[in-house]
Design an enzyme around this catalytic site. Structure first.
Site, PDB file in Angstrom:
ATOM      1  N   THR A 201       9.900  43.387  74.705  1.00 33.91           N
ATOM      2  CA  THR A 201       9.475  43.377  73.405  1.00 33.91           C
ATOM      3  C   THR A 201       8.177  42.401  73.393  1.00 33.91           C
ATOM      4  OG1 THR A 201      11.639  43.479  72.779  1.00 33.91           O
ATOM      5  CG2 THR A 201      10.086  42.222  70.992  1.00 33.91           C
ATOM      6  N   ARG A 229      20.515  53.343  67.952  1.00 30.67           N
ATOM      7  CA  ARG A 229      20.838  51.711  68.473  1.00 30.67           C
ATOM      8  C   ARG A 229      19.649  50.938  67.790  1.00 30.67           C
ATOM      9  NH1 ARG A 229      17.535  47.770  71.595  1.00 30.67           N
ATOM     10  NH2 ARG A 229      19.121  46.638  72.421  1.00 30.67           N
ATOM     11  N   VAL A 230      20.022  49.873  67.329  1.00 28.33           N
ATOM     12  CA  VAL A 230      18.723  48.996  66.915  1.00 28.33           C
ATOM     13  C   VAL A 230      19.008  47.681  67.600  1.00 28.33           C
ATOM     14  CG1 VAL A 230      18.197  47.460  64.781  1.00 28.33           C
ATOM     15  CG2 VAL A 230      18.533  49.801  64.682  1.00 28.33           C
ATOM     16  N   GLY A 231      18.091  46.919  68.155  1.00 32.98           N
ATOM     17  CA  GLY A 231      18.007  45.905  68.782  1.00 32.98           C
ATOM     18  C   GLY A 231      17.800  44.456  67.964  1.00 32.98           C
ATOM     19  N   ASP A 232      17.340  43.425  68.667  1.00 33.14           N
ATOM     20  CA  ASP A 232      17.176  42.354  68.013  1.00 33.14           C
ATOM     21  C   ASP A 232      15.878  41.873  67.303  1.00 33.14           C
ATOM     22  OD1 ASP A 232      16.381  42.289  70.599  1.00 33.14           O
ATOM     23  OD2 ASP A 232      15.666  40.063  70.336  1.00 33.14           O
ATOM     24  N   GLY A 253      14.178  40.846  75.506  1.00 39.87           N
ATOM     25  CA  GLY A 253      15.479  40.743  76.636  1.00 39.87           C
ATOM     26  C   GLY A 253      16.238  41.748  76.075  1.00 39.87           C
ATOM     27  N   GLY A 255      18.646  42.939  73.578  1.00 38.45           N
ATOM     28  CA  GLY A 255      18.864  42.621  72.162  1.00 38.45           C
ATOM     29  C   GLY A 255      20.234  42.218  71.847  1.00 38.45           C
TER      30      GLY A 255
HETATM   31  N1  GLY Z   1      14.559  42.961  72.833  1.00 32.05           N
HETATM   32  C1  GLY Z   1      14.569  44.234  72.420  1.00 32.05           C
HETATM   33  C2  GLY Z   1      15.607  45.047  72.230  1.00 32.05           C
HETATM   34  O1  GLY Z   1      16.551  44.622  72.704  1.00 32.05           O
HETATM   35  O2  GLY Z   1      15.771  45.972  71.603  1.00 32.05           O
END
Ligand code: GLY
Length: 342
Positions: A201, A229-232, A253, A255
């Site tokens: 990211t 899937r959705v990350g941070d 990193g 998420g």
């Molecule tokens: N930091 C990005 C993700 O995990 O999607």
């Protein structure tokens, strides 16, 4: 009149640059001496943040708004087909679809976000419009796409031949290994077919010439992730948090670990309580590691922080997390400190 203001601004920048005192601490993390901040300033995750910073700097250095600057900055990697973790050319999910997450926030807690957005090269600009034009903070999936198209964005194929090839290579084993951006795993290029370097990211934080603080975060997320899937990165408080009364933080990193800890919010709250940026990042990294030390040996999370005085710092689980800094006195990539050093 405009010329006068510009001249005054340039003079102020030069003066401020001359008075900048930078001292080095362990891990080569610089710390701008208290009371000697040099603003505007822009910082971002990874060495590819340099090009993004330069774009943001064009706006910041002429007295432009912080959100315009961070939007313009992160659009650089979003449009870069050779960057496989942000925007166009991002590695797809396990079904071969590129899905993007992004958010933007200013120091007055104005924010906008999109997640699981497909076929739009600049999710950060859609996130900014969610902030500006809707009563909501976050739009996802089909709704986010509809909103983008209704606002003039064009539908595009984001899966480049190179990313498609890497995905097809991965399909041969379909082994999902959620290892993200551990830079020193370059020695194992099979970790992610398609390239030994698995940066992650881009998170960008800035303060403009008026002292207004802002940030942006954008990604194509984990390669070969499950569909949906959705990350941070699009989660306010996880991948990004900005509060002009305390500071700003962003992450890169895995998420899931950042969401669990409300990572960027935690970093900002620690700065509000008096921690310096690197110290605040380190404390949140320690929380992640201490939850399961053995597991942490196989994953990477890095935080980057900027406090309201313009001091900056970063810290990661593993060595190799870099960040780029640009102001009138510094233009440099720094190595973050880390919990594990080998
Ligand atoms: N930091 C990005 C993700 O995990 O999607």
């Amino acid at each position: 009149m405009i010329m006068f203001h510009r001249r005054k601004f340039l003079q102020a920048s030069l003066l401020s640059s001359a008075s900048l005192l930078v001292k080095r601490t362990m891990g080569a993390v610089p710390e701008v001496e208290e009371g000697k901040t040099d603003q505007p300033i822009v910082i971002s995750t990874w060495d590819f943040g340099q090009a993004a910073n330069m774009e943001a700097w064009k706006i910041l250095s002429r007295g432009g708004d912080v959100l315009d600057a961070v939007e313009a900055g992160v659009k650089v990697p979003e449009a870069d087909a050779d960057n496989h973790t942000v925007g166009l050319g991002g590695y797809p999910d396990r079904d071969g679809k590129v899905t993007l997450d992004a958010c933007i926030m200013d120091g007055h807690l104005n924010c906008g976000s999109v997640a699981f957005l497909e076929n739009i090269v600049h999710p950060i600009s859609v996130a900014k419009l969610v902030m500006e034009k809707t009563p909501h903070v976050m739009l996802v999936g089909e709704g986010a796409l509809q909103f983008a198209l209704a606002n003039g964005f064009k539908k595009e194929n984001l899966l480049t031949p190179e990313s498609e090839k890497a995905w097809k290579e991965w399909l041969k084993t379909s082994k999902y290994s959620p290892v993200i951006n551990i830079e020193n795993q370059k020695k194992d290029p099979n970790q992610l077919p398609g390239g030994p370097l698995n940066h992650d990211t881009i998170g960008m934080l800035a303060i403009d010439a008026t002292g207004k603080m802002g940030g942006a975060c954008t990604t194509s997320g984990a390669a070969w992730k499950m569909r949906g899937r959705v990350g941070d990165s699009p989660i306010i408080g996880a991948g990004l948090y900005v509060d002009g009364d305390a500071g700003a933080a962003t992450s890169s990193g895995l998420g899931e670990e950042v969401i669990r800890t409300c990572g960027s919010h935690a970093v900002v709250e620690l700065m509000r309580s008096g921690a310096k940026p690197e110290e605040a990042c380190r404390k949140v990294v320690e929380r992640i590691v201490k939850r399961d030390v053995e597991r942490a040996k196989g994953l990477q999370v890095g935080f980057l922080a900027l406090d309201k005085k313009g001091r900056f710092g970063a810290y990661a689980i593993h060595k190799g997390f870099t960040y780029s800094v640009k102001n009138a006195g510094i233009e440099k990539v720094f190595q973050a400190g880390s919990y594990f050093n080998s």
